[in-house]
Motif scaffolding. Sequence first.
Motif, PDB file in Angstrom:
ATOM      1  N   GLY A  99      60.686 -20.686  93.404  1.00 15.15           N
ATOM      2  CA  GLY A  99      61.623 -19.864  94.155  1.00 15.15           C
ATOM      3  C   GLY A  99      61.174 -19.626  95.584  1.00 15.15           C
ATOM      4  N   THR A 100      59.889 -19.387  95.795  1.00 15.44           N
ATOM      5  CA  THR A 100      59.373 -19.111  97.137  1.00 15.44           C
ATOM      6  C   THR A 100      59.563 -20.303  98.061  1.00 15.44           C
ATOM      7  OG1 THR A 100      57.719 -17.547  96.322  1.00 15.44           O
ATOM      8  CG2 THR A 100      57.313 -18.556  98.470  1.00 15.44           C
ATOM      9  N   VAL A 101      59.150 -21.475  97.626  1.00 18.89           N
ATOM     10  CA  VAL A 101      59.201 -22.656  98.490  1.00 18.89           C
ATOM     11  C   VAL A 101      60.639 -23.073  98.764  1.00 18.89           C
ATOM     12  CG1 VAL A 101      58.548 -25.085  98.721  1.00 18.89           C
ATOM     13  CG2 VAL A 101      56.939 -23.444  97.730  1.00 18.89           C
ATOM     14  N   VAL A 102      61.460 -23.119  97.721  1.00 15.81           N
ATOM     15  CA  VAL A 102      62.863 -23.513  97.908  1.00 15.81           C
ATOM     16  C   VAL A 102      63.595 -22.478  98.756  1.00 15.81           C
ATOM     17  CG1 VAL A 102      65.053 -23.888  96.710  1.00 15.81           C
ATOM     18  CG2 VAL A 102      62.936 -24.891  95.806  1.00 15.81           C
ATOM     19  N   LEU A 103      63.345 -21.204  98.471  1.00 12.03           N
ATOM     20  CA  LEU A 103      63.971 -20.123  99.244  1.00 12.03           C
ATOM     21  C   LEU A 103      63.666 -20.264 100.726  1.00 12.03           C
ATOM     22  CD1 LEU A 103      63.827 -16.343  98.341  1.00 12.03           C
ATOM     23  CD2 LEU A 103      63.129 -17.105 100.594  1.00 12.03           C
ATOM     24  N   TYR A 104      62.401 -20.468 101.056  1.00  9.80           N
ATOM     25  CA  TYR A 104      62.026 -20.554 102.465  1.00  9.80           C
ATOM     26  C   TYR A 104      62.605 -21.810 103.113  1.00  9.80           C
ATOM     27  CZ  TYR A 104      59.408 -20.792 106.769  1.00  9.80           C
ATOM     28  OH  TYR A 104      59.071 -20.876 108.103  1.00  9.80           O
ATOM     29  N   ALA A 105      62.515 -22.940 102.414  1.00  4.72           N
ATOM     30  CA  ALA A 105      62.970 -24.195 102.999  1.00  4.72           C
ATOM     31  C   ALA A 105      64.472 -24.182 103.278  1.00  4.72           C
ATOM     32  CB  ALA A 105      62.611 -25.357 102.075  1.00  4.72           C
ATOM     33  N   TYR A 106      65.249 -23.735 102.294  1.00  2.00           N
ATOM     34  CA  TYR A 106      66.703 -23.743 102.474  1.00  2.00           C
ATOM     35  C   TYR A 106      67.188 -22.544 103.292  1.00  2.00           C
ATOM     36  CZ  TYR A 106      67.265 -27.828  99.585  1.00  2.00           C
ATOM     37  OH  TYR A 106      67.223 -29.124  99.113  1.00  2.00           O
ATOM     38  N   GLY A 107      66.454 -21.436 103.241  1.00  2.00           N
ATOM     39  CA  GLY A 107      66.777 -20.328 104.132  1.00  2.00           C
ATOM     40  C   GLY A 107      66.616 -20.732 105.576  1.00  2.00           C
ATOM     41  N   ASN A 108      65.562 -21.483 105.864  1.00  2.00           N
ATOM     42  CA  ASN A 108      65.339 -21.962 107.220  1.00  2.00           C
ATOM     43  C   ASN A 108      66.472 -22.897 107.661  1.00  2.00           C
ATOM     44  OD1 ASN A 108      63.544 -22.288 109.586  1.00  2.00           O
ATOM     45  ND2 ASN A 108      63.448 -24.406 108.892  1.00  2.00           N
ATOM     46  N   LEU A 109      66.907 -23.761 106.759  1.00  2.00           N
ATOM     47  CA  LEU A 109      68.028 -24.656 107.081  1.00  2.00           C
ATOM     48  C   LEU A 109      69.299 -23.856 107.355  1.00  2.00           C
ATOM     49  CD1 LEU A 109      69.411 -27.411 107.278  1.00  2.00           C
ATOM     50  CD2 LEU A 109      69.610 -27.422 104.776  1.00  2.00           C
ATOM     51  N   ALA A 110      69.594 -22.884 106.511  1.00  2.00           N
ATOM     52  CA  ALA A 110      70.793 -22.061 106.711  1.00  2.00           C
ATOM     53  C   ALA A 110      70.712 -21.276 108.010  1.00  2.00           C
ATOM     54  CB  ALA A 110      70.979 -21.110 105.521  1.00  2.00           C
ATOM     55  N   GLY A 111      69.526 -20.781 108.337  1.00  2.00           N
ATOM     56  CA  GLY A 111      69.356 -20.050 109.584  1.00  2.00           C
ATOM     57  C   GLY A 111      69.597 -20.928 110.797  1.00  2.00           C
ATOM     58  N   GLU A 112      69.115 -22.156 110.753  1.00  2.00           N
ATOM     59  CA  GLU A 112      69.324 -23.076 111.879  1.00  2.00           C
ATOM     60  C   GLU A 112      70.799 -23.436 112.019  1.00  2.00           C
ATOM     61  OE1 GLU A 112      67.334 -23.852 114.124  1.00  2.00           O
ATOM     62  OE2 GLU A 112      65.353 -23.359 113.315  1.00  2.00           O
ATOM     63  N   ILE A 113      71.477 -23.627 110.885  1.00  2.00           N
ATOM     64  CA  ILE A 113      72.911 -23.930 110.945  1.00  2.00           C
ATOM     65  C   ILE A 113      73.680 -22.757 111.545  1.00  2.00           C
ATOM     66  CG2 ILE A 113      74.964 -24.363 109.548  1.00  2.00           C
ATOM     67  CD1 ILE A 113      73.179 -25.947 107.622  1.00  2.00           C
ATOM     68  N   ALA A 114      73.343 -21.532 111.102  1.00  2.00           N
ATOM     69  CA  ALA A 114      74.020 -20.342 111.637  1.00  2.00           C
ATOM     70  C   ALA A 114      73.753 -20.193 113.129  1.00  2.00           C
ATOM     71  CB  ALA A 114      73.556 -19.101 110.882  1.00  2.00           C
ATOM     72  N   GLN A 115      72.529 -20.464 113.533  1.00  2.00           N
ATOM     73  CA  GLN A 115      72.192 -20.389 114.957  1.00  2.00           C
ATOM     74  C   GLN A 115      72.998 -21.409 115.753  1.00  2.00           C
ATOM     75  OE1 GLN A 115      70.553 -18.578 116.983  1.00  2.00           O
ATOM     76  NE2 GLN A 115      70.306 -19.911 118.757  1.00  2.00           N
ATOM     77  N   ARG A 116      73.169 -22.596 115.187  1.00  2.00           N
ATOM     78  CA  ARG A 116      73.916 -23.650 115.875  1.00  2.00           C
ATOM     79  C   ARG A 116      75.397 -23.315 115.967  1.00  2.00           C
ATOM     80  NH1 ARG A 116      74.601 -27.538 119.590  1.00  2.00           N
ATOM     81  NH2 ARG A 116      76.017 -29.175 118.875  1.00  2.00           N
ATOM     82  N   ARG A 117      75.978 -22.812 114.885  1.00  2.00           N
ATOM     83  CA  ARG A 117      77.425 -22.618 114.841  1.00  2.00           C
ATOM     84  C   ARG A 117      77.870 -21.284 115.448  1.00  2.00           C
ATOM     85  NH1 ARG A 117      80.270 -26.198 111.924  1.00  2.00           N
ATOM     86  NH2 ARG A 117      79.130 -27.666 110.590  1.00  2.00           N
ATOM     87  N   VAL A 118      77.076 -20.231 115.268  1.00  2.00           N
ATOM     88  CA  VAL A 118      77.466 -18.899 115.735  1.00  2.00           C
ATOM     89  C   VAL A 118      76.654 -18.477 116.949  1.00  2.00           C
ATOM     90  CG1 VAL A 118      77.747 -16.477 115.083  1.00  2.00           C
ATOM     91  CG2 VAL A 118      78.123 -18.275 113.384  1.00  2.00           C
ATOM     92  N   GLY A 119      75.349 -18.691 116.865  1.00  2.00           N
ATOM     93  CA  GLY A 119      74.473 -18.327 117.971  1.00  2.00           C
ATOM     94  C   GLY A 119      73.978 -16.898 117.861  1.00  2.00           C
ATOM     95  N   GLY A 120      72.795 -16.661 118.377  1.00  2.00           N
ATOM     96  CA  GLY A 120      72.255 -15.308 118.393  1.00  2.00           C
ATOM     97  C   GLY A 120      71.239 -15.062 117.293  1.00  2.00           C
ATOM     98  N   GLU A 121      70.356 -14.092 117.534  1.00  2.00           N
ATOM     99  CA  GLU A 121      69.304 -13.764 116.574  1.00  2.00           C
ATOM    100  C   GLU A 121      69.867 -13.211 115.264  1.00  2.00           C
ATOM    101  OE1 GLU A 121      65.389 -12.134 118.532  1.00  2.00           O
ATOM    102  OE2 GLU A 121      67.127 -11.212 119.512  1.00  2.00           O
ATOM    103  N   VAL A 122      70.916 -12.409 115.374  1.00  2.00           N
ATOM    104  CA  VAL A 122      71.473 -11.796 114.167  1.00  2.00           C
ATOM    105  C   VAL A 122      72.045 -12.862 113.241  1.00  2.00           C
ATOM    106  CG1 VAL A 122      73.234 -10.240 113.275  1.00  2.00           C
ATOM    107  CG2 VAL A 122      71.945  -9.611 115.310  1.00  2.00           C
ATOM    108  N   ALA A 123      72.812 -13.796 113.805  1.00  2.00           N
ATOM    109  CA  ALA A 123      73.398 -14.860 112.989  1.00  2.00           C
ATOM    110  C   ALA A 123      72.301 -15.687 112.319  1.00  2.00           C
ATOM    111  CB  ALA A 123      74.282 -15.760 113.854  1.00  2.00           C
ATOM    112  N   GLU A 124      71.246 -15.979 113.051  1.00  2.00           N
ATOM    113  CA  GLU A 124      70.163 -16.771 112.472  1.00  2.00           C
ATOM    114  C   GLU A 124      69.481 -16.022 111.333  1.00  2.00           C
ATOM    115  OE1 GLU A 124      66.244 -19.328 113.949  1.00  2.00           O
ATOM    116  OE2 GLU A 124      67.309 -18.015 115.343  1.00  2.00           O
ATOM    117  N   ALA A 125      69.222 -14.734 111.546  1.00  2.00           N
ATOM    118  CA  ALA A 125      68.580 -13.931 110.506  1.00  2.00           C
ATOM    119  C   ALA A 125      69.463 -13.804 109.275  1.00  2.00           C
ATOM    120  CB  ALA A 125      68.236 -12.542 111.058  1.00  2.00           C
ATOM    121  N   VAL A 126      70.760 -13.534 109.492  1.00  2.00           N
ATOM    122  CA  VAL A 126      71.688 -13.406 108.361  1.00  2.00           C
ATOM    123  C   VAL A 126      71.800 -14.735 107.629  1.00  2.00           C
ATOM    124  CG1 VAL A 126      74.088 -12.996 107.713  1.00  2.00           C
ATOM    125  CG2 VAL A 126      72.974 -11.491 109.354  1.00  2.00           C
ATOM    126  N   GLY A 127      71.866 -15.825 108.386  1.00  2.00           N
ATOM    127  CA  GLY A 127      71.932 -17.138 107.759  1.00  2.00           C
ATOM    128  C   GLY A 127      70.721 -17.412 106.888  1.00  2.00           C
TER     129      GLY A 127
END
Length: 441
Positions: free
Chosen positions: A91-119
């Motif tokens: 759970g830890t490794v998968v959570l971090y790896a895919y959370g990081n991917l989701a955060g980068e996608i949110a940053q790309r599509r929405v922009g901003g620190e909040v979107a990246e953190a929420v993603g």
Amino acid sequence: MTSTVRRAGAFAAVGTLAVLAAAVPAAAVAAFVAVAAAAATITDGAAFELFARPGDRRDERLKGLVGFAVAAALLAGFATFGELPVRVFVGTVVLYAYGNLAGEIAQRRVGGEVAEAVGFVVGGLLAGVAAVQATALVTDAALLPFAEVAVLATTGALVGALLRSVLLGRDDPAVILSVGLLLWLIAALNVGTTTTDVLVALGVTAALGYTSYALETASVEGMLAGVVLAFLAIVLGGYPWFAVMIAFFGIGGLSTKFRYDEKLDRGVAEDNEGARGSANVLGNAAVALVAVLGYAAASAGLFGADPALFLFAFTGSLATALADTLSSEIGGVFDRPRLITTLERVEPGTDGGVTWQGEIAGAAGAALVAALSWLLFAEVGVPGALVIVAAGVTGMTVDSLLGATIEGNSVGNQSVNFLATLSGGIAGTLFALAVGLAGLP
């Protein structure tokens, strides 16, 4: 697709190797060791371009991928040869790896620190739940209770987002190992919370986190730190613990806005327009978090200690934090402060300078925490409330003494806050022992 999203996707693919542990834990160790060894030899080519971060390009080494794989291999080793539950590792490794991917996608599509953190939080939570349940199906042929999985995944996602934000996403080993070890402890506590409690905790803490950010009483890092602390207070302690903690965050945060422009002119206002960062939040509430964890561990019988000791450490530290915050934020608008060690007149904003108005405001803050604790905790009562007030005033005084003596270039304000809340927590436990409200094992 941007290079950062592609890179995050590549790291997520590597992180998926963790699922090997569900069937053969040693295979996950071997897989991540092999990735680390291979990455250490790659200096150019397509693989280098896919995984390289800016620092890697400068040093011509895939240090990020090596660190990620080594951290995953260490956790896999704990799962293979130690007592770390396999589901926590996966759970830890998968959570971090895919959370990081989701955060980068949110940053790309929405922009901003909040979107990246929420993603990161949303993506990591969903990936963590899926990984833990899949592991449970393979190892135990049954799904785990939703509440247990949700607590693990939510805690991991929130803490991972916080650490990733503080470390600017560049220190995978520190984040992965920290999240893994914390979830190991959470799993050992066998938290007996219900699905309703978890859903309420998620909803309430998310709403309060957003409110604190929207009202500019906390930065993104401060918001995440506050949400982590509030969520763990609910699921490990209960609603009374959350209520006391949120009283500190709410009143303390609003007090920074009290006559803010005037404090700004006097040079005594909080930076960033009063929005508190993670260092400030953790400096004031880290002791309270440890007390919550200690209370849960003692209640679960992981070690022989009276849980009441941790209750008074918790309330004493938060009474200190609120007392110190109010004494600074309210006392800072009054003239002619005196240095606590010599009582000589000093300029407003001088470390260790106090005013009588600030001292009264601080004592009132400690009394507020005590009154709330008296209402919410059956163990407290009137003697316990007096203990909490005394602990808060003691910690506030220690803060001023430390400010007058050691605060400066080598010791920062957040370190002083931590030491002060630690002294308030210790004072709370000692005073509780002295009057018989808690006992030694």
